[in-house]
Design a protein around this motif. Structure first.
Motif, PDB file in Angstrom:
ATOM      1  N   ARG A   1     -16.386  50.608  17.475  1.00  0.00           N
ATOM      2  CA  ARG A   1     -17.605  50.146  17.299  1.00  0.00           C
ATOM      3  C   ARG A   1     -17.014  50.383  15.800  1.00  0.00           C
ATOM      4  NH1 ARG A   1     -20.065  53.559  13.641  1.00  0.00           N
ATOM      5  NH2 ARG A   1     -22.401  54.487  13.474  1.00  0.00           N
ATOM      6  N   ALA A   2     -16.597  50.482  15.138  1.00  0.00           N
ATOM      7  CA  ALA A   2     -16.742  51.076  13.425  1.00  0.00           C
ATOM      8  C   ALA A   2     -15.480  49.193  13.150  1.00  0.00           C
ATOM      9  CB  ALA A   2     -15.594  51.587  12.740  1.00  0.00           C
ATOM     10  N   LYS A   3     -14.779  49.005  13.829  1.00  0.00           N
ATOM     11  CA  LYS A   3     -14.466  47.320  13.495  1.00  0.00           C
ATOM     12  C   LYS A   3     -15.633  46.055  13.548  1.00  0.00           C
ATOM     13  CE  LYS A   3      -9.476  48.100  14.326  1.00  0.00           C
ATOM     14  NZ  LYS A   3      -8.274  47.181  15.337  1.00  0.00           N
ATOM     15  N   SER A   4     -16.657  46.619  14.790  1.00  0.00           N
ATOM     16  CA  SER A   4     -17.350  46.023  15.100  1.00  0.00           C
ATOM     17  C   SER A   4     -18.642  45.821  13.445  1.00  0.00           C
ATOM     18  CB  SER A   4     -18.881  46.374  15.723  1.00  0.00           C
ATOM     19  OG  SER A   4     -18.991  47.825  15.702  1.00  0.00           O
ATOM     20  N   ILE A   5     -18.473  46.960  12.961  1.00  0.00           N
ATOM     21  CA  ILE A   5     -18.881  47.217  11.573  1.00  0.00           C
ATOM     22  C   ILE A   5     -18.608  46.218   9.498  1.00  0.00           C
ATOM     23  CG2 ILE A   5     -20.269  47.906   9.908  1.00  0.00           C
ATOM     24  CD1 ILE A   5     -20.078  50.138  11.505  1.00  0.00           C
ATOM     25  N   PRO A   6     -18.603  45.498   9.435  1.00  0.00           N
ATOM     26  CA  PRO A   6     -18.167  44.465   8.664  1.00  0.00           C
ATOM     27  C   PRO A   6     -17.825  45.288   7.421  1.00  0.00           C
ATOM     28  CG  PRO A   6     -19.744  43.288   9.179  1.00  0.00           C
ATOM     29  CD  PRO A   6     -20.719  44.336   9.645  1.00  0.00           C
ATOM     30  N   THR A   7     -16.809  45.717   6.503  1.00  0.00           N
ATOM     31  CA  THR A   7     -15.967  45.709   5.730  1.00  0.00           C
ATOM     32  C   THR A   7     -17.280  45.133   3.901  1.00  0.00           C
ATOM     33  OG1 THR A   7     -14.516  44.704   4.705  1.00  0.00           O
ATOM     34  CG2 THR A   7     -14.198  46.359   6.737  1.00  0.00           C
ATOM     35  N   TYR A   8     -17.171  46.265   2.867  1.00  0.00           N
ATOM     36  CA  TYR A   8     -18.102  45.534   1.985  1.00  0.00           C
ATOM     37  C   TYR A   8     -17.085  44.460   1.724  1.00  0.00           C
ATOM     38  CZ  TYR A   8     -14.566  47.632  -1.396  1.00  0.00           C
ATOM     39  OH  TYR A   8     -13.285  48.234  -1.889  1.00  0.00           O
ATOM     40  N   ARG A   9     -15.608  44.673   2.033  1.00  0.00           N
ATOM     41  CA  ARG A   9     -15.326  42.754   1.164  1.00  0.00           C
ATOM     42  C   ARG A   9     -15.684  41.570   2.105  1.00  0.00           C
ATOM     43  NH1 ARG A   9     -11.682  47.495   0.850  1.00  0.00           N
ATOM     44  NH2 ARG A   9     -10.542  47.165  -1.308  1.00  0.00           N
ATOM     45  N   GLN A  10     -15.833  42.346   3.178  1.00  0.00           N
ATOM     46  CA  GLN A  10     -16.235  41.362   4.718  1.00  0.00           C
ATOM     47  C   GLN A  10     -17.793  40.285   4.031  1.00  0.00           C
ATOM     48  OE1 GLN A  10     -15.305  43.333   7.957  1.00  0.00           O
ATOM     49  NE2 GLN A  10     -13.497  42.188   8.199  1.00  0.00           N
ATOM     50  N   TYR A  11     -18.954  41.614   3.853  1.00  0.00           N
ATOM     51  CA  TYR A  11     -19.644  41.071   2.886  1.00  0.00           C
ATOM     52  C   TYR A  11     -19.062  40.357   2.005  1.00  0.00           C
ATOM     53  CZ  TYR A  11     -24.242  41.797   1.733  1.00  0.00           C
ATOM     54  OH  TYR A  11     -25.959  40.992   1.332  1.00  0.00           O
ATOM     55  N   ASP A  12     -19.045  40.245   0.968  1.00  0.00           N
ATOM     56  CA  ASP A  12     -18.904  40.303  -0.023  1.00  0.00           C
ATOM     57  C   ASP A  12     -18.457  38.574   0.108  1.00  0.00           C
ATOM     58  OD1 ASP A  12     -20.049  41.750  -1.274  1.00  0.00           O
ATOM     59  OD2 ASP A  12     -18.003  42.710  -2.243  1.00  0.00           O
ATOM     60  N   GLU A  13     -17.707  38.700   1.188  1.00  0.00           N
ATOM     61  CA  GLU A  13     -16.886  37.008   1.047  1.00  0.00           C
ATOM     62  C   GLU A  13     -17.950  35.891   2.333  1.00  0.00           C
ATOM     63  OE1 GLU A  13     -13.247  38.566   3.899  1.00  0.00           O
ATOM     64  OE2 GLU A  13     -11.923  39.088   2.396  1.00  0.00           O
ATOM     65  N   TRP A  14     -19.232  36.852   2.904  1.00  0.00           N
ATOM     66  CA  TRP A  14     -20.179  36.374   3.781  1.00  0.00           C
ATOM     67  C   TRP A  14     -20.568  35.451   2.508  1.00  0.00           C
ATOM     68  CZ3 TRP A  14     -25.640  36.987   4.244  1.00  0.00           C
ATOM     69  CH2 TRP A  14     -25.520  35.714   5.205  1.00  0.00           C
ATOM     70  N   LEU A  15     -21.153  36.375   1.628  1.00  0.00           N
ATOM     71  CA  LEU A  15     -21.571  36.265   0.711  1.00  0.00           C
ATOM     72  C   LEU A  15     -21.640  34.769   0.081  1.00  0.00           C
ATOM     73  CD1 LEU A  15     -23.951  39.306  -1.190  1.00  0.00           C
ATOM     74  CD2 LEU A  15     -24.523  37.389   0.516  1.00  0.00           C
ATOM     75  N   ASP A  16     -20.178  35.143  -0.423  1.00  0.00           N
ATOM     76  CA  ASP A  16     -19.612  33.756  -1.245  1.00  0.00           C
ATOM     77  C   ASP A  16     -19.724  32.335  -0.113  1.00  0.00           C
ATOM     78  OD1 ASP A  16     -18.742  35.417  -3.340  1.00  0.00           O
ATOM     79  OD2 ASP A  16     -16.592  35.729  -2.487  1.00  0.00           O
ATOM     80  N   MET A  17     -19.319  32.449   1.206  1.00  0.00           N
ATOM     81  CA  MET A  17     -19.884  31.662   2.342  1.00  0.00           C
ATOM     82  C   MET A  17     -20.885  30.977   1.635  1.00  0.00           C
ATOM     83  SD  MET A  17     -19.122  31.698   5.686  1.00  0.00           S
ATOM     84  CE  MET A  17     -20.576  32.109   6.327  1.00  0.00           C
ATOM     85  N   ILE A  18     -22.434  32.121   1.781  1.00  0.00           N
ATOM     86  CA  ILE A  18     -23.215  31.645   1.655  1.00  0.00           C
ATOM     87  C   ILE A  18     -23.562  30.820   0.908  1.00  0.00           C
ATOM     88  CG2 ILE A  18     -26.370  32.162   2.074  1.00  0.00           C
ATOM     89  CD1 ILE A  18     -23.909  32.000   4.281  1.00  0.00           C
ATOM     90  N   GLU A  19     -22.856  31.429  -0.390  1.00  0.00           N
ATOM     91  CA  GLU A  19     -23.650  30.200  -2.016  1.00  0.00           C
ATOM     92  C   GLU A  19     -23.001  29.076  -2.384  1.00  0.00           C
ATOM     93  OE1 GLU A  19     -21.846  31.107  -6.256  1.00  0.00           O
ATOM     94  OE2 GLU A  19     -22.523  32.913  -5.368  1.00  0.00           O
ATOM     95  N   ASN A  20     -20.618  28.926  -1.436  1.00  0.00           N
ATOM     96  CA  ASN A  20     -20.681  27.448  -1.164  1.00  0.00           C
ATOM     97  C   ASN A  20     -21.941  26.704  -0.630  1.00  0.00           C
ATOM     98  OD1 ASN A  20     -18.517  28.607  -2.701  1.00  0.00           O
ATOM     99  ND2 ASN A  20     -17.616  29.796  -1.205  1.00  0.00           N
ATOM    100  N   TYR A  21     -22.439  26.767   0.580  1.00  0.00           N
ATOM    101  CA  TYR A  21     -22.922  26.395   1.961  1.00  0.00           C
ATOM    102  C   TYR A  21     -24.199  26.145   0.829  1.00  0.00           C
ATOM    103  CZ  TYR A  21     -25.654  24.713   5.417  1.00  0.00           C
ATOM    104  OH  TYR A  21     -26.599  24.206   6.358  1.00  0.00           O
ATOM    105  N   PHE A  22     -25.119  26.989   0.422  1.00  0.00           N
ATOM    106  CA  PHE A  22     -25.891  26.064  -0.122  1.00  0.00           C
ATOM    107  C   PHE A  22     -25.468  25.658  -1.419  1.00  0.00           C
ATOM    108  CE2 PHE A  22     -28.597  30.151   1.243  1.00  0.00           C
ATOM    109  CZ  PHE A  22     -29.289  29.681   2.225  1.00  0.00           C
ATOM    110  N   GLY A  23     -24.790  25.528  -2.210  1.00  0.00           N
ATOM    111  CA  GLY A  23     -24.194  25.100  -3.354  1.00  0.00           C
ATOM    112  C   GLY A  23     -24.394  23.315  -2.523  1.00  0.00           C
ATOM    113  N   GLY A  24     -23.494  23.699  -1.231  1.00  0.00           N
ATOM    114  CA  GLY A  24     -23.737  21.618  -0.992  1.00  0.00           C
ATOM    115  C   GLY A  24     -24.466  21.447  -0.740  1.00  0.00           C
ATOM    116  N   HIS A  25     -25.538  22.203   0.000  1.00  0.00           N
ATOM    117  CA  HIS A  25     -26.865  21.311   0.392  1.00  0.00           C
ATOM    118  C   HIS A  25     -27.950  20.725  -0.820  1.00  0.00           C
ATOM    119  CE1 HIS A  25     -31.560  22.167   1.972  1.00  0.00           C
ATOM    120  NE2 HIS A  25     -30.476  22.399   3.226  1.00  0.00           N
ATOM    121  N   SER A  26     -27.814  22.388  -2.051  1.00  0.00           N
ATOM    122  CA  SER A  26     -28.273  21.731  -3.192  1.00  0.00           C
ATOM    123  C   SER A  26     -27.716  20.287  -4.083  1.00  0.00           C
ATOM    124  CB  SER A  26     -28.416  22.792  -3.665  1.00  0.00           C
ATOM    125  OG  SER A  26     -27.212  22.933  -4.343  1.00  0.00           O
ATOM    126  N   ARG A  27     -26.840  19.419  -3.782  1.00  0.00           N
ATOM    127  CA  ARG A  27     -26.452  19.252  -4.208  1.00  0.00           C
ATOM    128  C   ARG A  27     -26.550  17.935  -3.323  1.00  0.00           C
ATOM    129  NH1 ARG A  27     -21.706  22.122  -4.766  1.00  0.00           N
ATOM    130  NH2 ARG A  27     -20.312  21.589  -3.197  1.00  0.00           N
TER     131      ARG A  27
END
Length: 266
Positions: free
Chosen positions: A74-100
């Motif tokens: 159960r604990a492993k199924s919960i993202p860590t804060y580092r994984q959450y930050d990495e996910w946000l970075d991925m989303i930012e990169n995606y939206f950066g490409g989308h807006s370009r």
């Protein structure tokens, strides 16, 4: 150019779903029930081992292994804060490409280098009604940083005649609400400067309502102030202010960059 439907499909097919993030923000990785179960099972093993009830000890050991396995999975199924930050970075990169892609298609111009700003909405603040957020939560992690379930990404593209602004908002607890806000363009002739403006709002953190001094990025135009994005930083004021976490955003590099561009175009 990627469509909005493709954008939603990207999120819904990503590594983390609404269920993962709901667990991250609202569940404890190892709740009290786990420690209670662990303590009771160990106590039972000790009690049954004294009179020599070997088969009961074996049953308790099996039960202990089962409890530990369930809670570890159960604990492993919960993202860590580092994984959450990495996910946000991925989303930012995606939206950066989308807006370009969007900028290139709509204006048929060479796309300038963008700067991205992240902002957030405090729970039960005045911005909640503006964004129509039904559920907004935040979490303070071991690194003493607050992370929010609602994030606003703003991309700035300085061109020869204006600053183009693309804003996207992401509700990680309802990924159907990945919404691209409307594109805006601000002519240099109408811009005085970019600045950080302060304000006051009340919001709820740690199950208490407090007053906050907030910071937002604003465009000082010749006809008034235009707020861009959501809150960039906040500081609690009044009684018990020391008990509430705060955020100080380092937006000076973005502000300085945009103002240099504006001044060079005057």
């Amino acid at each position: 150019m990627r469509s909005y439907q493709q954008t939603k499909a990207f999120y819904l097919g990503g590594n983390y779903t609404k269920k993962h993030f709901d667990r991250y923000f609202t569940w404890h990785r190892y709740p009290k029930a786990f420690w209670y179960s662990l303590a009771i099972t160990l106590l039972m093993i000790f009690v049954f081992a004294i009179p020599g009830f070997g088969w009961l000890v074996f049953v308790c050991v099996v039960l202990l292994s089962l409890v530990c396995t369930i809670f570890i999975l159960r604990a492993k199924s919960i993202p860590t804060y580092r994984q959450y930050d990495e996910w946000l970075d991925m989303i930012e990169n995606y939206f950066g490409g989308h807006s370009r892609d969007r900028f290139r298609r709509e204006h048929s111009k060479t796309v300038p280098k963008s700067r991205c700003m992240r902002s957030f909405v405090l729970p039960d603040s005045d911005l909640c009604s503006r964004y129509c957020i039904e559920k907004l939560v935040c979490k303070e992690e071991k690194d003493c940083k607050l992370r929010f379930s609602f994030v606003v990404f703003t991309f700035f593209y300085p061109t020869d005649r204006y600053v183009a602004v693309y804003t996207y908002r992401v509700n990680v607890l309802n990924q159907y609400e990945v919404v691209p806000e409307k594109y805006r363009a601000y002519s240099y002739a109408h811009i005085v400067e970019f600045k950080i403006s302060t304000g006051r709002t009340s919001a709820r953190l740690n199950n208490h309502v407090y007053s906050y001094r907030t910071e937002r990025v604003s465009l000082h135009a010749i006809h008034g102030l235009i707020d861009i994005g959501a809150f960039s930083g906040f500081e609690p004021v009044g009684s018990n202010a020391e008990l509430v976490p705060r955020i100080s955003a380092n937006l000076d590099p973005i502000i300085d960059y945009l103002n240099r561009i504006v001044h060079s175009k005057w």
